[in-house]
Design an enzyme around this catalytic site. Structure first.
Site, PDB file in Angstrom:
ATOM      1  N   HIS A 136      -8.403  -3.532   9.347  1.00 20.76           N
ATOM      2  CA  HIS A 136      -7.893  -3.478   7.970  1.00 20.76           C
ATOM      3  C   HIS A 136      -6.613  -4.292   7.820  1.00 20.76           C
ATOM      4  O   HIS A 136      -5.872  -4.485   8.783  1.00 20.76           O
ATOM      5  CB  HIS A 136      -7.705  -2.025   7.479  1.00 20.76           C
ATOM      6  CG  HIS A 136      -6.559  -1.264   8.061  1.00 20.76           C
ATOM      7  ND1 HIS A 136      -6.565   0.109   8.228  1.00 20.76           N
ATOM      8  CD2 HIS A 136      -5.327  -1.657   8.507  1.00 20.76           C
ATOM      9  CE1 HIS A 136      -5.420   0.507   8.730  1.00 20.76           C
ATOM     10  NE2 HIS A 136      -4.656  -0.542   8.916  1.00 20.76           N
ATOM     11  N   ASN A 195      -9.076  -1.232  13.283  1.00 18.72           N
ATOM     12  CA  ASN A 195     -10.425  -1.397  12.705  1.00 18.72           C
ATOM     13  C   ASN A 195     -10.519  -2.669  11.855  1.00 18.72           C
ATOM     14  O   ASN A 195     -11.499  -2.873  11.153  1.00 18.72           O
ATOM     15  CB  ASN A 195     -10.804  -0.168  11.858  1.00 18.72           C
ATOM     16  CG  ASN A 195      -9.882   0.024  10.656  1.00 18.72           C
ATOM     17  OD1 ASN A 195      -8.950  -0.752  10.455  1.00 18.72           O
ATOM     18  ND2 ASN A 195     -10.128   1.055   9.864  1.00 18.72           N
ATOM     19  N   ASP A 217       0.836  -1.203   0.000  1.00 14.99           N
ATOM     20  CA  ASP A 217       0.000   0.000   0.000  1.00 14.99           C
ATOM     21  C   ASP A 217       0.872   1.255   0.000  1.00 14.99           C
ATOM     22  O   ASP A 217       2.050   1.202   0.366  1.00 14.99           O
ATOM     23  CB  ASP A 217      -0.979   0.004   1.190  1.00 14.99           C
ATOM     24  CG  ASP A 217      -0.337  -0.361   2.522  1.00 14.99           C
ATOM     25  OD1 ASP A 217       0.908  -0.385   2.608  1.00 14.99           O
ATOM     26  OD2 ASP A 217      -1.074  -0.622   3.480  1.00 14.99           O
ATOM     27  N   GLU A 220      -9.798  -0.908   4.060  1.00 22.87           N
ATOM     28  CA  GLU A 220     -10.597  -0.438   5.184  1.00 22.87           C
ATOM     29  C   GLU A 220     -11.954  -1.140   5.176  1.00 22.87           C
ATOM     30  O   GLU A 220     -12.472  -1.489   4.100  1.00 22.87           O
ATOM     31  CB  GLU A 220     -10.830   1.075   5.037  1.00 22.87           C
ATOM     32  CG  GLU A 220      -9.555   1.910   5.030  1.00 22.87           C
ATOM     33  CD  GLU A 220      -9.025   2.191   6.423  1.00 22.87           C
ATOM     34  OE1 GLU A 220      -8.975   1.263   7.261  1.00 22.87           O
ATOM     35  OE2 GLU A 220      -8.650   3.335   6.675  1.00 22.87           O
TER      36      GLU A 220
HETATM   37  C1  F6R Z   1       0.725  -0.467   6.375  1.00 23.41           C
HETATM   38  C2  F6R Z   1      -0.309  -1.495   6.504  1.00 23.41           C
HETATM   39  C3  F6R Z   1      -1.320  -1.401   7.618  1.00 23.41           C
HETATM   40  C4  F6R Z   1      -0.659  -1.644   8.985  1.00 23.41           C
HETATM   41  C5  F6R Z   1      -1.687  -1.526  10.109  1.00 23.41           C
HETATM   42  C6  F6R Z   1      -1.058  -1.709  11.474  1.00 23.41           C
HETATM   43  O1  F6R Z   1       1.558  -0.735   5.282  1.00 23.41           O
HETATM   44  O2  F6R Z   1      -0.373  -2.386   5.714  1.00 23.41           O
HETATM   45  O3  F6R Z   1      -2.333  -2.335   7.405  1.00 23.41           O
HETATM   46  O4  F6R Z   1      -0.086  -2.923   8.988  1.00 23.41           O
HETATM   47  O5  F6R Z   1      -2.304  -0.285  10.062  1.00 23.41           O
HETATM   48  O6  F6R Z   1      -0.199  -0.639  11.742  1.00 23.41           O
HETATM   49  P1  F6R Z   1       0.729  -0.665  13.023  1.00 23.41           P
HETATM   50  O7  F6R Z   1       1.689  -1.771  12.854  1.00 23.41           O
HETATM   51  O8  F6R Z   1       1.436   0.682  13.044  1.00 23.41           O
HETATM   52  O9  F6R Z   1      -0.167  -0.852  14.208  1.00 23.41           O
END
Ligand code: F6R
Length: 248
Positions: free
Chosen positions: A143, A141, A72, A148
């Site tokens: 994702h 959430n 992403d 999302e």
């Molecule tokens: C970012 C991604 C997101 C994160 C998720 C958790 O490249 O793919 O899905 O893995 O938001 O983020 P952290 O690890 O900061 O809690």
């Protein structure tokens, strides 16, 4: 024992920070090694959760070679922006591991025509995929990548608007000193689920409720990570806080 609803999901409980990074690195390296490809295709997340894994890989003597396929990226950032996920991963792992630039398949954030980037990533994946390994984090959430809620199991690479919750947690990566873009590009759930092996990392109390739901409730678009239950080979590596909603 921590059990997911699906028996294709193995849950590893890391009892310390050290154990978390060791288990994550071991699982990643074993998956790389067992791939029949000379240069396996690897999907990697940004965020706080995988940082111990990247540190462990940087500190090990192992020489790893793979093709990095981006999960992403924000839209509209300059190539030099420190917020670019491409630059984040370059610093954390791709440069230290000497992954050649031609082995980094990434979205161009500053393309004024994001659909071109979507088309390019979709057709690259169609031609070269599936990925051998997808390492993922989970959003509070539910994702995965930037899928999302609600995100369908058949969703593909696309442009998404980030939720307020995601923007808030992502702004915290940079001490809230500037706002992260509201729009992003992400691989879809269907492309993620095509990966041969999935390693889901989760740490901290803020992930406890969503991790339990994702691994035990019937898969639904409201919890995109719940679709991992439909994948044949998932390893979840999580600390005690993230697993605290599971009854042992
Ligand atoms: C970012 C991604 C997101 C994160 C998720 C958790 O490249 O793919 O899905 O893995 O938001 O983020 P952290 O690890 O900061 O809690």
């Amino acid at each position: 024992m921590f059990n997911a609803k699906s028996d294709t999901i193995e849950i590893l409980h890391a009892k310390s920070k050290n154990e978390f990074s060791n288990l994550a690195a071991k699982s990643f390296c074993q998956s790389l090694k067992s791939s029949p490809q000379k240069k396996p295709i690897v999907i990697l997340p940004t965020g706080n959760t995988p940082l111990p894994l990247y540190a462990e890989l940087r500190n090990s003597e192992k020489k790893l070679d793979f093709i990095y396929f981006q999960l992403d990226e924000y839209i509209g950032l300059e190539p030099s922006s420190k917020r670019l996920f491409t630059n984040w991963l370059a610093d954390e792992i791709l440069d230290p591991m000497d992954i050649p630039h031609e082995q980094r398949i990434t979205f161009r954030s500053d393309n004024l025509f994001p659909q071109d980037e979507i088309d390019m990533m979709r057709s690259w994946y169609k031609e070269n995929g599936p990925a051998d390994i997808a390492v993922l984090g989970i959003g509070a959430n539910g994702h995965i990548g930037f899928n999302e809620p609600p995100s369908d199991e058949n969703s593909q690479t696309r442009l998404v608007k980030l939720s307020n919750e995601t923007l808030k947690s992502n702004n915290a990566y940079w001490d809230n000193d500037k706002k992260a873009p509201e729009y992003a590009l992400t691989l879809g759930i269907s492309e993620i689920l095509h990966a041969k092996k999935i390693i889901l990392l989760a740490t901290g109390k803020s992930k406890a409720i969503i991790l339990k739901k994702a691994l035990t409730e019937p898969p639904s678009p409201e919890i995109p990570a719940s679709y991992l239950q439909n994948h044949p080979n998932v390893t979840v590596i999580a600390d005690a806080e993230a697993l605290s909603e599971f009854k042992s």
